[in-house]
Design a protein around this motif. Structure first.
Motif, short mmCIF file in Angstrom:
data_model
loop_
_atom_site.label_atom_id
_atom_site.label_comp_id
_atom_site.label_asym_id
_atom_site.label_seq_id
_atom_site.Cartn_x
_atom_site.Cartn_y
_atom_site.Cartn_z
N GLY A 155 1.00 -1.08 0.43
CA GLY A 155 0.02 -0.04 0.06
C GLY A 155 1.01 1.37 -0.20
O GLY A 155 2.05 0.83 -0.22
N ARG A 156 0.02 2.29 0.45
CA ARG A 156 0.85 3.58 -0.61
C ARG A 156 0.52 5.00 1.09
O ARG A 156 -0.56 4.37 1.65
N ILE A 157 1.15 5.58 0.69
CA ILE A 157 1.42 6.86 2.56
C ILE A 157 1.56 7.70 1.23
O ILE A 157 2.64 8.06 0.86
N GLY A 158 0.82 8.55 1.37
CA GLY A 158 0.52 9.96 0.97
C GLY A 158 0.57 11.09 1.70
O GLY A 158 0.36 11.44 2.45
N ALA A 206 9.11 -0.06 0.19
CA ALA A 206 10.42 0.26 -0.86
C ALA A 206 10.80 0.81 -1.83
O ALA A 206 11.84 0.50 -2.46
N SER A 207 10.20 2.32 -0.89
CA SER A 207 10.00 3.21 -2.11
C SER A 207 9.89 4.41 -2.06
O SER A 207 8.45 4.52 -0.84
N VAL A 208 10.85 5.13 -1.72
CA VAL A 208 10.24 7.01 -1.19
C VAL A 208 10.30 7.85 -2.34
O VAL A 208 11.26 8.24 -2.82
N ARG A 209 9.21 8.26 -3.16
CA ARG A 209 9.22 9.29 -3.96
C ARG A 209 8.67 10.82 -4.10
O ARG A 209 7.40 11.07 -3.47
N VAL A 280 4.98 10.68 -1.54
CA VAL A 280 4.42 8.93 -2.29
C VAL A 280 5.13 7.59 -1.27
O VAL A 280 6.95 7.38 -1.88
N ILE A 281 4.82 7.27 -0.03
CA ILE A 281 5.99 6.40 0.19
C ILE A 281 5.07 5.25 -0.27
O ILE A 281 4.34 5.08 0.72
N VAL A 282 6.07 3.35 -0.68
CA VAL A 282 5.30 2.15 -1.15
C VAL A 282 5.42 1.50 0.34
O VAL A 282 6.58 0.96 0.32
N LYS A 283 4.78 0.72 0.93
CA LYS A 283 5.11 0.13 2.27
C LYS A 283 5.96 -1.53 1.66
O LYS A 283 5.15 -2.37 0.61
N ARG A 284 6.47 -2.09 1.92
CA ARG A 284 7.47 -3.44 1.37
C ARG A 284 6.52 -4.38 1.63
O ARG A 284 5.86 -4.53 2.48
#
Length: 290
Positions: A155-158, A206-209, A280-284
């Motif tokens: 999932g994502r955190i915005g 998993a990623s931070v954009r 936008v952070i995607v949870k691993r």
């Protein structure tokens, strides 16, 4: 949406040398409940819409808006037919969000909740959003952990967070010279720094954009901006109320000078670009063992 049993840890007790988070939070809650943030909040709706696009909100997704204020990101997600839960620890702001949703015919679940102790089970949501909200939580690490906890793997955190270099970051620097912030706390503007967000969310991300964006405050004049914020924006409302007349005049002059530096509209009006970080952070996903 039915609410699963929460699995949040017990509240952390302050140690002998650390900040008293409970006392600080109580003061913060009173600050944000003062004035009427909704008057300022509605002008920021475009930020919620931009964040909903950046986080790729999709119809049917379970979305939580944390420290939602009067619901900008909540409405933006609902505009995209998501199933939205809007949370804040100031009941009056939730009421303002509820009225906005009703006026637009949007179905949103409004819940009083603390960003550092969310009353939801693990992996309850596909997406968590916050616009200029969680950045003000006193215990930043705990707040980040809670956001990660309630979002499902993948999932994502915005987030939309004011930067230290931008206009609102500069405003809080000015305020700090007149009313000292609580001792021992990290500045909220750290959430506007990409490197800090990577450290804050750590290995679970998993990623931070990140993208630096601009919100333009549009008012009739610097004096108009100051009057609106002094009357309705909790931190300014409280700061002015804590000062004597001479210090109030000095604070007003410092803010007016700052606004004039940022103003790109000349003498005709105030158009003040304020930088913020859209993240936008995607949870691993859990590792698959073979």
């Amino acid at each position: 949406m039915s609410q699963p049993v929460p699995s949040t840890p017990a509240p952390r007790q302050p140690d002998a040398v650390g900040p008293d988070y409970a006392a600080i939070k109580q003061r913060q809650q009173a600050t944000w409940a003062s004035g009427d943030f909704a008057v300022v909040g509605v002008t920021l709706q475009i930020v919620g819409e931009s964040l909903a696009e950046a986080a790729d909100i999709r119809a049917g997704e379970r979305v939580i808006d944390i420290a939602a204020g009067n619901g900008n990101a909540s409405l933006a997600a609902a505009h995209r037919f998501a199933r939205v839960t809007s949370t804040d620890y100031v009941p009056a702001l939730l009421e303002k969000g509820r009225a906005r949703a009703a006026a637009e015919g949007l179905q949103i679940d409004f819940r009083e909740a603390d960003a550092e102790a969310l009353p939801f089970g693990d992996a309850s949501f596909d997406v968590a959003l916050s616009t200029f909200g969680v950045m003000f939580a006193p215990d930043q690490q705990r707040c980040a952990r809670e956001m990660m906890r309630v979002v499902r793997p993948g999932g994502r955190i915005g987030l939309a967070n004011w930067t230290a270099e931008g206009m609102i970051g500069q405003l809080f620097n000015i305020l700090g010279r007149y009313v000292a912030p609580p001792a021992g706390l990290s500045p909220p503007s750290q959430w506007g720094n990409e490197d800090y967000l990577r450290q804050l969310f750590g290995a679970e991300a998993a990623s931070v954009r990140c993208t630096r964006r601009i919100f333009n405050f549009r008012y009739a004049s610097p004096a108009h901006w100051i009057q609106v914020f002094r009357d309705y924006y909790g931190p300014l409302h409280k700061a002015f109320g804590a000062l004597d007349a001479d210090r109030q005049q000095a604070l007003e002059a410092d803010i007016a000078a700052m606004l004039q530096r940022f103003n790109v509209a000349g003498d005709d009006a105030l158009v003040a670009p304020a930088e913020y970080l859209e993240a936008v952070i995607v949870k691993r996903l859990p590792e698959v063992l073979h």
